[in-house]
Design a protein around this motif. Structure first.
Motif, PDB file in Angstrom:
ATOM      1  N   GLY A  34      -1.515   1.733  -8.771  1.00  0.00           N
ATOM      2  CA  GLY A  34      -2.187   0.659  -9.486  1.00  0.00           C
ATOM      3  C   GLY A  34      -3.680   0.884  -9.621  1.00  0.00           C
ATOM      4  O   GLY A  34      -4.231   1.883  -9.139  1.00  0.00           O
ATOM      5  N   SER A  69      -6.169  -1.569  -8.808  1.00  0.00           N
ATOM      6  CA  SER A  69      -6.956  -2.615  -8.165  1.00  0.00           C
ATOM      7  C   SER A  69      -8.233  -2.083  -7.513  1.00  0.00           C
ATOM      8  O   SER A  69      -9.212  -2.817  -7.383  1.00  0.00           O
ATOM      9  CB  SER A  69      -6.118  -3.354  -7.114  1.00  0.00           C
ATOM     10  OG  SER A  69      -5.813  -2.515  -6.030  1.00  0.00           O
ATOM     11  N   ASP A  89      -5.210   5.400  -9.648  1.00  0.00           N
ATOM     12  CA  ASP A  89      -3.759   5.394  -9.522  1.00  0.00           C
ATOM     13  C   ASP A  89      -3.259   6.835  -9.341  1.00  0.00           C
ATOM     14  O   ASP A  89      -3.617   7.729 -10.095  1.00  0.00           O
ATOM     15  CB  ASP A  89      -3.142   4.777 -10.777  1.00  0.00           C
ATOM     16  CG  ASP A  89      -1.624   4.687 -10.705  1.00  0.00           C
ATOM     17  OD1 ASP A  89      -1.098   4.492  -9.605  1.00  0.00           O
ATOM     18  OD2 ASP A  89      -0.979   4.810 -11.762  1.00  0.00           O
TER      19      ASP A  89
END
Length: 259
Positions: free
Chosen positions: A172, A174, A181
């Motif tokens: 991901g 974040s 990622d």
């Protein structure tokens, strides 16, 4: 670094299996296995082991000095250059060129230097597995199949032992742009005390997360993502951490995409 760690490092430096090292020394493979596991804390064969692995016996026995003694470095260097001198070359220019090229290769091949920067340690990955008690949930486990080959100098500089270190694959965005990622971070499982702003690996109800953490009054924590536009801060009290099964697993000290 204890004796078991030094023996394992020396064996890997020499490119030997436990069986090959045992055969060279003249002892049973189980003796090497017990030394590397820490079950045996001393041996009368340490000097022979150091010779078989080509390392400094003082370093292997006591941990003092460098892994590869300066005289051993000189021996490696001299033997390589003597081999070139014995070879056939069209003229002095060709000989000098061959010597320059080999010297440069030796300088860059750090396995000939005391830094041991080409030695690696197998670091297991943390993975998420289906919970055998509840298939709808996951649990965090240490993989027995997947590992990361991490430079031993990184571990040495951090003062951590391989048995307390795990790798985590980033999934991901974040933590972008700091962590991308597909990247990888490595954490020390013995450092779970939160230092504000440092990055930690977290088991959040069976999900692996990597966040910057901050302490809150009363023992709670604030989780911070670097991509705050899509992932705002999260705060948890001690009670909420227990209810959400939040467990701080260890401090991140290395990452493939940002250190």
């Amino acid at each position: 670094m204890n004796l078991s760690d030094r023996i394992k490092m020396a064996r890997k430096k020499a490119g030997l299996t436990q069986s090959q090292l045992a055969e060279s020394v003249g002892i049973a493979q189980t003796a090497i296995s017990q030394l590397e596991s820490g079950k045996t804390l001393r041996s009368s064969y340490l000097v022979q082991i150091s010779r078989a692995c080509g390392v400094n016996s003082t370093w292997l026995v006591s941990g003092e000095g460098e892994m590869l003694a300066p005289e051993d470095v000189t021996t490696y260097f001299s033997s390589e250059l003597e081999e070139i001198l014995r070879g056939e070359h069209e003229d002095d220019a060709a000989l000098n060129a061959a010597l320059r090229d080999r010297i440069e290769e030796l300088r860059s091949a750090s396995r000939y230097a005391p830094s041991n920067s080409l030695l690696t340690e197998e670091i297991p990955y943390l993975i998420e597995l289906d919970d055998s008690q509840d298939p709808s949930k996951t649990v965090v486990e240490i993989s027995v199949k997947v590992h990361l080959d991490l430079n031993t100098e990184i571990l040495s500089k951090q003062g951590v032992l391989p048995e307390y270190v795990v790798a985590v694959a980033i999934s991901g965005n974040s933590m972008a742009p700091v962590l991308q990622d597909g990247g990888t971070v490595v954490a020390h499982l013995r450092e779970t005390q939160v230092v504000d702003g440092r990055m930690y690996v977290i088991d959040h109800g069976g999900q692996i997360r990597v966040k910057a953490l901050y302490r809150l009054p009363g023992g709670g924590i604030r989780m911070k993502s670097y991509n705050t536009y899509e992932h705002p801060d999260e705060t948890y009290s001690v009670r909420e951490m227990e209810e959400s099964r939040i467990r701080i697993m260890g401090r991140v000290f290395w990452g493939a995409s940002f250190y």
